[in-house]
Enzyme design. Structure first.
Site, PDB file in Angstrom:
ATOM      1  N   GLU A  49       0.790  -1.248   0.000  1.00  0.00           N
ATOM      2  CA  GLU A  49       0.000   0.000   0.000  1.00  0.00           C
ATOM      3  C   GLU A  49       0.816   1.290   0.000  1.00  0.00           C
ATOM      4  OE1 GLU A  49      -2.660  -0.441   3.337  1.00  0.00           O
ATOM      5  OE2 GLU A  49      -3.564  -2.255   2.549  1.00  0.00           O
ATOM      6  N   GLU A  55      -5.749 -11.182  -1.254  1.00  0.00           N
ATOM      7  CA  GLU A  55      -6.543 -11.048  -0.008  1.00  0.00           C
ATOM      8  C   GLU A  55      -8.030 -11.023  -0.327  1.00  0.00           C
ATOM      9  OE1 GLU A  55      -5.185  -7.761   2.400  1.00  0.00           O
ATOM     10  OE2 GLU A  55      -3.081  -8.109   1.921  1.00  0.00           O
TER      11      GLU A  55
HETATM   12  C1  XIL Z   1      -5.877  -6.944   8.542  1.00  0.00           C
HETATM   13  C2  XIL Z   1      -6.096  -8.176   9.420  1.00  0.00           C
HETATM   14  O1  XIL Z   1      -6.947  -9.065   8.750  1.00  0.00           O
HETATM   15  C3  XIL Z   1      -6.696  -7.762  10.737  1.00  0.00           C
HETATM   16  O2  XIL Z   1      -6.776  -8.883  11.622  1.00  0.00           O
HETATM   17  C4  XIL Z   1      -5.866  -6.653  11.375  1.00  0.00           C
HETATM   18  O3  XIL Z   1      -6.507  -6.200  12.540  1.00  0.00           O
HETATM   19  C5  XIL Z   1      -5.670  -5.488  10.425  1.00  0.00           C
HETATM   20  O4  XIL Z   1      -5.117  -5.966   9.206  1.00  0.00           O
HETATM   21  N1  XIL Z   1      -4.886  -5.179   3.866  1.00  0.00           N
HETATM   22  C6  XIL Z   1      -3.788  -5.888   4.300  1.00  0.00           C
HETATM   23  C7  XIL Z   1      -3.898  -6.767   5.488  1.00  0.00           C
HETATM   24  O5  XIL Z   1      -2.760  -5.907   3.617  1.00  0.00           O
HETATM   25  O6  XIL Z   1      -2.694  -6.850   6.217  1.00  0.00           O
HETATM   26  C8  XIL Z   1      -5.039  -6.336   6.389  1.00  0.00           C
HETATM   27  O7  XIL Z   1      -5.188  -7.340   7.386  1.00  0.00           O
HETATM   28  C9  XIL Z   1      -6.313  -6.129   5.609  1.00  0.00           C
HETATM   29  C10 XIL Z   1      -6.137  -5.068   4.573  1.00  0.00           C
END
Ligand code: XIL
Length: 381
Positions: free
Chosen positions: A163, A269
Site C-alpha cells: 500500500e 486477499e
Molecule cells: C488486517 C487483518 O486481517 C486484521 O486482523 C488486522 O486487525 C488489520 O489488518 N490489507 C492488508 C492486510 O494488507 O494486512 C489487512 O489485514 C487487511 C487489509
C-alpha cells in the site's frame, strides 16, 4: 495376558483409527479448491494467530483439505514480530511457516514494509528522535536479513511493500516516504533482492488496484524497477471487494496491465463484503471506521438464500475471470478461512456478522463454494 478391559480399549482405538482413515480418504477423493484448480493457480487462505492453537484444529484440517497456499494474516507484520526494540516474538510466525512448509504449500510472508502495524520505534533512535534516511535503510536491511535467515527458502514469496500508493496514483504520505524519500519502494525491493534467496518471489501488494490512477502508478513502478535491474516478480491485487464493486471489466484491465509488464498477478486477499454501507472510497484502508447500527448489520442470524445466490454469482464471475487469465494469475488467496474468521466482522465496523468467504461459521461449504468449483467444471475440465 491382556485384561478384557484392555482388549476392549485396543479394539476401540483400532476401530477409531480405521474409521478416521476411511474419512480422510473419502475427503481426499472429493472436490477441493486446490485439486480443482491444480493446473491453473494456487488457492490459498490467510491464517490468523490462533490457527496453531487447540481452537484452530478444525481450521487446520479444512486448510489442509482445501488449500495449497497460506499467507500470514498478522503474525509476520513488524508489530507482531518485533513490537519493541530487541523484543522478538516469533512463535506465531514460526508456527505459520512450519505448518505451510510441512504441508508442502506455497507460503507467502506478509509483509516486510507497510505503514500500518509497524511500531513507532522503527522510525526513531533510542532517544525517540527521528532516524535519517541512511539509518532507516539500515533498519530495513536488518529486518530483511533477519527474515531471510530465519525463514529462507521455507517462504516462497514475500509481500515486500504494502500500500505505498493512493488511488490517484500519488505516493501515500507515510514515515517511509518522509524519511527514506520518494524512492522508498525501489529501496525496499533493492534490499529484498540483495538479501533474500533467489527462489523467494518478491511482490508489491495493494488494494484499490482497479482504480485507474493506482493501476498506472504500479505499472510505472514495475517498469522502472525492471529498467533499473531491480527484481520484482509479482503484483498482489488484494481483492477486498463488494457484491457490486469493482466490475469484472476493471479487474480484468488490471490483471492484463500488470501481466503485460512481465510479472505474475497474485489475488492476495480476496473477500466479498455482503453488508451495507461499505463506502467505496474506503478501499481497504484499515484506518477508516464507521459506527454500528442495526440497519448496517442485517444478517446476524445467517445469510438469506437470495443473498447466498448473489454472493455465489459474484464469486462465479470473479473466478470465471481468474480462470480465463490462468496464464497470468499465479495465486488466489482468501483473506481468512471461514466467515467466522474474517476481518470483515470487525472492519470497517466492529462486531458485525459478515459472510464474505466460501465456508460458513460451521466450516461448511456455502453455495458460493459450489459456484466456484462449477466454474472449472463448466469449462469442461
Ligand atoms: C488486517 C487483518 O486481517 C486484521 O486482523 C488486522 O486487525 C488489520 O489488518 N490489507 C492488508 C492486510 O494488507 O494486512 C489487512 O489485514 C487487511 C487489509
Amino acid at each position: 495376558m491382556l485384561s478384557l478391559g484392555e482388549m476392549m480399549n485396543r479394539l476401540c482405538i483400532f476401530l477409531f483409527l480405521g474409521f478416521s482413515a476411511v474419512t480422510a480418504t473419502a475427503q481426499a477423493g472429493s472436490d477441493s479448491l486446490k485439486a480443482t484448480f491444480e493446473s491453473d493457480f494456487y488457492v490459498g487462505a490467510a491464517l490468523s494467530r490462533e490457527f496453531a492453537s487447540k481452537k484452530g484444529q478444525a481450521r487446520r484440517e479444512l486448510v489442509k483439505r482445501e488449500f495449497n497456499s497460506v499467507t500470514s494474516e498478522n503474525s509476520q507484520k513488524w508489530s507482531s514480530m518485533n513490537p519493541k526494540p530487541g523484543d522478538l516474538r516469533l512463535e506465531a510466525a514460526d508456527e505459520f511457516v512450519r505448518f505451510g512448509s510441512d504441508q508442502g504449500m506455497y507460503v507467502v510472508g506478509h509483509v516486510l514494509f507497510w505503514h500500518n502495524q509497524t511500531p513507532d520505534w522503527v522510525y526513531e533512535d533510542s532517544n525517540g528522535q527521528p532516524l535519517n534516511r541512511k539509518e532507516l535503510l539500515t533498519r530495513m536491511e536488518q529486518r530483511v536479513k533477519h527474515a531471510a535467515n530465519r525463514y529462507g527458502k521455507n517462504i516462497d514469496a514475500w509481500d515486500v511493500v504494502n500500500e505505498a500508493y493512493l488511488e490517484n496514483g500519488t505516493l501515500r504520505e507515510t514515515k517511509w516516504r518522509q524519511i527514506v524519500g520518494d524512492d522508498f519502494v525501489e529501496q525496499a525491493f533493492r534490499i529484498a533482492d540483495k538479501e533474500m534467496p533467489s527462489s523467494v518471489e518478491l511482490i508489491y501488494n495493494d488494494y484499490g488496484m482497479t482504480e485507474e490512477g493506482k493501476r498506472k502508478a504500479v505499472v510505472e513502478m514495475v517498469r522502472d524497477l525492471k529498467r533499473k535491474g531491480v527484481r520484482i516478480d509479482g503484483v498482489g491485487m488484494q481483492g477486498h471487494w463488494t457484491l457490486n464493486h469493482p466490475s469484472i471489466e476493471l479487474i480484468e484491465a488490471s490483471i492484463v496491465a500488470f501481466a503485460n509488464e512481465g510479472v505474475d498477478v497474485h489475488i492476495s486477499e480476496l473477500d466479498i463484503d455482503v453488508l451495507p454501507d461499505r463506502n467505496k472510497a474506503f478501499g481497504a484502508n484499515v484506518k477508516k471506521t464507521l459506527e454500528s447500527t442495526p440497519s448496517n448489520d442485517p444478517y446476524k442470524d445467517g445469510l438469506p438464500q437470495e443473498m447466498q445466490r448473489k454472493l455465489a454469482d459474484r464469486y462465479a464471475a470473479i473466478f470465471g475471470l481468474f480462470y480465463k487469465h490462468r496464464d497470468k494469475v499465479k495465486r488466489v488467496t482468501f483473506w481468512g478461512v471461514t466467515d467466522g474468521h474474517s476481518w470483515l466482522n470487525n472492519w470497517p465496523i466492529k462486531g458485525r456478522t459478515n459472510h464474505a468467504l466460501l465456508f460458513d461459521r460451521h466450516y461448511e461449504r456455502k453455495p458460493a463454494y459450489r459456484a466456484v468449483i462449477e466454474v472449472k467444471k463448466g469449462a469442461g475440465a
